[in-house]
Scaffold this motif. Structure first.
Motif, PDB file in Angstrom:
ATOM      1  N   THR A  47      12.657  -0.523  -3.168  1.00 42.64           N
ATOM      2  CA  THR A  47      11.343  -1.146  -3.099  1.00 42.64           C
ATOM      3  C   THR A  47      11.519  -2.653  -2.937  1.00 42.64           C
ATOM      4  OG1 THR A  47      10.363   0.569  -4.477  1.00 42.64           O
ATOM      5  CG2 THR A  47       9.157  -1.488  -4.302  1.00 42.64           C
ATOM      6  N   VAL A  48      10.866  -3.210  -1.922  1.00 38.96           N
ATOM      7  CA  VAL A  48      10.893  -4.645  -1.652  1.00 38.96           C
ATOM      8  C   VAL A  48       9.472  -5.157  -1.829  1.00 38.96           C
ATOM      9  CG1 VAL A  48      11.356  -6.397   0.095  1.00 38.96           C
ATOM     10  CG2 VAL A  48      12.774  -4.342  -0.006  1.00 38.96           C
ATOM     11  N   ARG A  49       9.321  -6.257  -2.572  1.00 44.47           N
ATOM     12  CA  ARG A  49       7.987  -6.824  -2.794  1.00 44.47           C
ATOM     13  C   ARG A  49       7.961  -8.245  -2.243  1.00 44.47           C
ATOM     14  NH1 ARG A  49       3.631  -5.496  -5.779  1.00 44.47           N
ATOM     15  NH2 ARG A  49       2.365  -7.191  -6.552  1.00 44.47           N
ATOM     16  N   ARG A  50       7.073  -8.484  -1.277  1.00 44.49           N
ATOM     17  CA  ARG A  50       6.906  -9.802  -0.669  1.00 44.49           C
ATOM     18  C   ARG A  50       5.441 -10.043  -0.373  1.00 44.49           C
ATOM     19  NH1 ARG A  50      11.958  -9.201   3.094  1.00 44.49           N
ATOM     20  NH2 ARG A  50      13.551  -9.787   1.593  1.00 44.49           N
TER      21      ARG A  50
ATOM     22  N   ASP B 119       8.401   0.304   0.593  1.00 39.34           N
ATOM     23  CA  ASP B 119       9.481   1.227   0.251  1.00 39.34           C
ATOM     24  C   ASP B 119      10.357   1.366   1.485  1.00 39.34           C
ATOM     25  OD1 ASP B 119       8.507   1.844  -2.378  1.00 39.34           O
ATOM     26  OD2 ASP B 119       6.913   2.988  -1.395  1.00 39.34           O
TER      27      ASP B 119
ATOM     28  N   ASP C 184       2.262   1.699   0.641  1.00 39.40           N
ATOM     29  CA  ASP C 184       1.334   2.405  -0.226  1.00 39.40           C
ATOM     30  C   ASP C 184      -0.098   2.139   0.231  1.00 39.40           C
ATOM     31  OD1 ASP C 184       3.483   3.298  -1.752  1.00 39.40           O
ATOM     32  OD2 ASP C 184       3.344   1.620  -3.148  1.00 39.40           O
TER      33      ASP C 184
ATOM     34  N   PRO D  61       5.539   3.983  -5.616  1.00 40.64           N
ATOM     35  CA  PRO D  61       6.617   3.947  -4.638  1.00 40.64           C
ATOM     36  C   PRO D  61       7.322   5.299  -4.505  1.00 40.64           C
ATOM     37  CG  PRO D  61       7.126   2.567  -6.547  1.00 40.64           C
ATOM     38  CD  PRO D  61       5.780   3.152  -6.767  1.00 40.64           C
TER      39      PRO D  61
ATOM     40  N   ILE E 239       2.892  -7.501  -1.250  1.00 41.65           N
ATOM     41  CA  ILE E 239       2.946  -6.206  -0.578  1.00 41.65           C
ATOM     42  C   ILE E 239       4.223  -5.483  -1.013  1.00 41.65           C
ATOM     43  CG2 ILE E 239       3.133  -5.034   1.648  1.00 41.65           C
ATOM     44  CD1 ILE E 239       1.585  -7.356   2.861  1.00 41.65           C
ATOM     45  N   GLU E 240       4.076  -4.250  -1.431  1.00 41.47           N
ATOM     46  CA  GLU E 240       5.212  -3.442  -1.841  1.00 41.47           C
ATOM     47  C   GLU E 240       5.620  -2.532  -0.693  1.00 41.47           C
ATOM     48  OE1 GLU E 240       5.242  -0.675  -5.345  1.00 41.47           O
ATOM     49  OE2 GLU E 240       5.154  -2.622  -6.371  1.00 41.47           O
TER      50      GLU E 240
ATOM     51  N   GLU F   6      -1.792  -1.373   1.260  1.00 49.33           N
ATOM     52  CA  GLU F   6      -0.778  -2.351   1.671  1.00 49.33           C
ATOM     53  C   GLU F   6      -0.927  -2.731   3.143  1.00 49.33           C
ATOM     54  OE1 GLU F   6       1.090  -3.728  -0.596  1.00 49.33           O
ATOM     55  OE2 GLU F   6       0.618  -2.340  -2.198  1.00 49.33           O
TER      56      GLU F   6
END
Length: 90
Positions: A15-18, A24, A35, A2, A21-22, A38
């Motif tokens: 950084t949001v992860r859902r 930024d 990234d 990230p 999928i990461e 993704e």
């Protein structure tokens, strides 16, 4: 890996992860960065949702044919929030 600071304004990135999928996110500009790999995961989510939507639309048309203008609405389909909208809701 990230990003730690935004390439736009140098602000610290979040950084949001859902859905695996990461993302930024720059909190000041709203810019988003993915990234490597993704984007492919994002495209797969869109394909899966679209494949599920096609049968839903066919059922909706069939239901509408069985009723007059006061029949069922599209509300049922609209109640389900898409994963794509949820993904970028931060």
């Amino acid at each position: 890996m990230p990003l730690h600071t935004s390439p736009i304004d140098g602000a610290p990135m979040r950084t949001v992860r859902r859905y695996g999928i990461e993302i930024d996110v720059c909190p000041t500009t709203g810019g988003v960065w993915l990234d490597r790999g993704e984007l492919e995961k994002l495209i797969e989510i869109i394909r899966e949702d679209a494949a599920q939507e096609i049968p839903s639309r066919a059922r909706l048309r069939q239901d509408q044919d069985e009723f007059d203008d006061d029949g069922p609405s599209r509300r049922g389909r609209m109640d389900r929030k898409s994963r794509l909208l949820d993904l970028f809701d931060f």
